[in-house]
Design an enzyme around this catalytic site. Structure first.
Site, PDB file in Angstrom:
ATOM      1  N   THR A   1     141.702 142.854 -51.469  1.00 33.36           N
ATOM      2  CA  THR A   1     142.683 141.999 -52.129  1.00 33.36           C
ATOM      3  C   THR A   1     142.340 141.701 -53.575  1.00 33.36           C
ATOM      4  OG1 THR A   1     143.033 140.983 -49.984  1.00 33.36           O
ATOM      5  CG2 THR A   1     144.006 139.874 -51.843  1.00 33.36           C
TER       6      THR A   1
ATOM      7  N   THR B   1     137.837 140.916 -47.925  1.00 34.04           N
ATOM      8  CA  THR B   1     137.067 139.838 -47.295  1.00 34.04           C
ATOM      9  C   THR B   1     136.893 139.995 -45.787  1.00 34.04           C
ATOM     10  OG1 THR B   1     139.067 138.471 -47.028  1.00 34.04           O
ATOM     11  CG2 THR B   1     137.782 138.183 -49.053  1.00 34.04           C
ATOM     12  N   ASP B   2     137.764 140.746 -45.129  1.00 32.65           N
ATOM     13  CA  ASP B   2     137.744 140.760 -43.658  1.00 32.65           C
ATOM     14  C   ASP B   2     136.418 141.252 -43.083  1.00 32.65           C
ATOM     15  OD1 ASP B   2     140.271 139.766 -43.712  1.00 32.65           O
ATOM     16  OD2 ASP B   2     141.268 141.545 -42.929  1.00 32.65           O
TER      17      ASP B   2
ATOM     18  N   LYS C   1     132.752 135.299 -42.410  1.00 29.35           N
ATOM     19  CA  LYS C   1     134.101 134.830 -42.694  1.00 29.35           C
ATOM     20  C   LYS C   1     134.549 133.963 -41.527  1.00 29.35           C
ATOM     21  CE  LYS C   1     138.751 136.270 -44.041  1.00 29.35           C
ATOM     22  NZ  LYS C   1     139.640 137.369 -44.438  1.00 29.35           N
TER      23      LYS C   1
END
Length: 461
Positions: free
Chosen positions: A107, A183-184, A262
């Protein structure tokens, strides 16, 4: 009005735009039965409904207005938007540190595709300067795009390529390295890089964003500025994740790569250090250490790169009534290692015992972690744990499940000798196992409790 001017609109929305003279990218005032709305008419995606017209308001947020409620469209100006940010030559100063940004996708390097309505990896890393010119005040930035993938598509091939490129960049003399990443699975990559890249003399900073760059609430620019400062100016020579600390852009936190996870699907402050405390707080131009134990920056160019990975490793999340065929299928498909995220202190049910025995007989390495995330595997406390150790299941102290998974893949690529696999897995490399967890390494503020609400009201308004 031709369809090209109505990009993606159909049905009643298209009819209203044609009859009232509205066109995509025009700055308009829409008069409706609920008042006036001013903004830019945006395109619609191919899969969107035909009932709404979408405006980007001056605030930067988008709203949808039902077409049958629009009475008048007044166009003020028109300028077709170009959503590709041009690459710019980065200004170089001899007084600033040299930092390289390795792009993988995600992202932080993305834009909105209005044709499909999806966020797609589209910016090359070099375009980031066009989006965040403040980076030039922090460092001399070079960029290299390694991949353009979402983080769920990162895997051993990308990890190995990334680790080897980090080694090359360090030997070439950079002052620090930034890795742009989705980020996942950022915590998976930060963990494996902590094993593949050891004794780095410079900071290695992973950064991403929870909100895409076209959104007014995007955290991309602030995260990049903090990451650039960390890579170029901090003395912390660790693999780290640099993301929002609180939900607003007050500061970022630096988390070591093997103790971070996360923890929220959409909050900007999604990353948390588990079983420890973050290394530091960072703002553009300032770093405030939180703990004193970390590897310091060095002037040499020495780094140990061990970029290997055995792909036939699995992680299994135990659940009540799990059947042994889950483990059996891994055995039958040739897996060489299994990590179990067990309940409590590290438990599974007795029906799995025969399958675990089979795994032991086949020489498959089986390691236990805890799905509680915080805390240690303690398999000596109950009969269940003792029984499993007799079946060859090895406890991994307070290693996080995902960290154990990538470490086992890394270890099995170096040796298949059971004693050596055990030794390497249980030898701490970079905080993957710690002697103890600090009392404030487990802190969950539960909303609704009076003392928590009082604390939040004092510090976050």
């Amino acid at each position: 009005m031709n369809d090209a001017a109505l990009k993606g609109y159909k049905g009643r929305a298209k009819e209203v735009l044609q009859s009232l003279g509205g066109r995509v990218w025009a700055n308009v005032t829409l008069r409706t039965d609920e008042g006036d709305f001013e903004g830019v008419i945006l395109p619609r995606s191919e899969t969107a409904d035909g009932d709404h017209i979408v405006l980007k308001l001056k605030t930067g947020y988008n709203i949808g207005i039902r077409a049958d409620r629009i009475q008048e469209i007044k166009e003020g100006s028109y300028k077709e938007a170009i959503y590709k940010i041009p690459e710019k030559a980065f200004p170089v100063s001899p007084n600033k540190p040299a930092v390289v940004l390795l792009g993988t996708g995600g992202t932080i390097a993305s834009r909105l595709d209005y044709r499909t309505g999806a966020v797609i990896p589209a910016f090359t890393p070099g375009e980031l300067y066009g989006a965040v010119p403040e980076l030039a005040d922090i460092c001399n930035l070079e960029t290299k795009k390694l991949f353009g993938v979402f983080s769920e598509n990162m895997g051993p091939l990308q990890w190995i390529t990334l680790a080897e490129e980090i080694g090359t960049q360090i030997r070439n003399g950079v002052a620090g390295i930034i890795i742009g990443h989705g980020t996942d699975t950022m915590h998976h990559t930060s963990a494996i890089l902590s094993f593949m890249v050891q004794n780095s003399p410079v900071p290695i900073v992973m950064v991403g964003s929870q909100r895409s760059s076209d959104r007014p609430s995007s955290d991309a620019a602030y995260n990049l500025r903090c990451a650039a400062w960390t890579a170029g100016h901090s003395d912390i020579a660790e693999v780290m994740v640099c993301m929002f600390g609180p939900t607003s852009d007050e500061y970022n936190l630096l988390h070591v790569g093997t103790r971070v996870r996360k923890m929220h699907s959409s909050y900007r402050s999604t990353f948390r250090t588990i079983g420890d405390i973050p290394v530091a707080m960072v703002k553009p131009g300032q770093m405030i250490p939180i703990r004193s134990q970390y590897r310091r920056r060095r002037d040499d160019r020495n780094v140990d790169i061990k970029a290997v990975f055995e792909e036939m490793v699995a992680i299994v999340y135990y659940y009540p009534n799990m059947r042994p065929d889950i483990i059996d299928s891994l055995i039958d498909n040739g897996y060489k290692g299994i990590v179990i995220a067990g309940t409590g202190l590290g438990h599974v049910n007795k029906p799995l015992y025969p399958a675990l025995k089979r795994a032991q007989e086949k020489g498959i390495a089986v390691f236990m972690t805890v799905q509680t995330l915080w805390g240690y595997v303690q398999m000596y406390v109950y009969d269940t744990g003792r029984d499993m150790m007799e079946l060859g299941v090895i406890p991994t102290e307070n290693m996080l499940p995902e960290v154990a998974y990538v470490k086992l893949g890394w270890v099995l690529a170096q040796t298949t000798d059971p004693k050596e696999v055990r030794r390497l897995m249980l030898t701490p490399v970079t905080y993957d196992i710690t002697e103890r967890e600090p009392f404030d390494g487990y802190l969950v503020l539960q909303g609704g409790i009076p003392e928590v609400d009082e604390f939040i009201s004092r510090h976050h308004r």
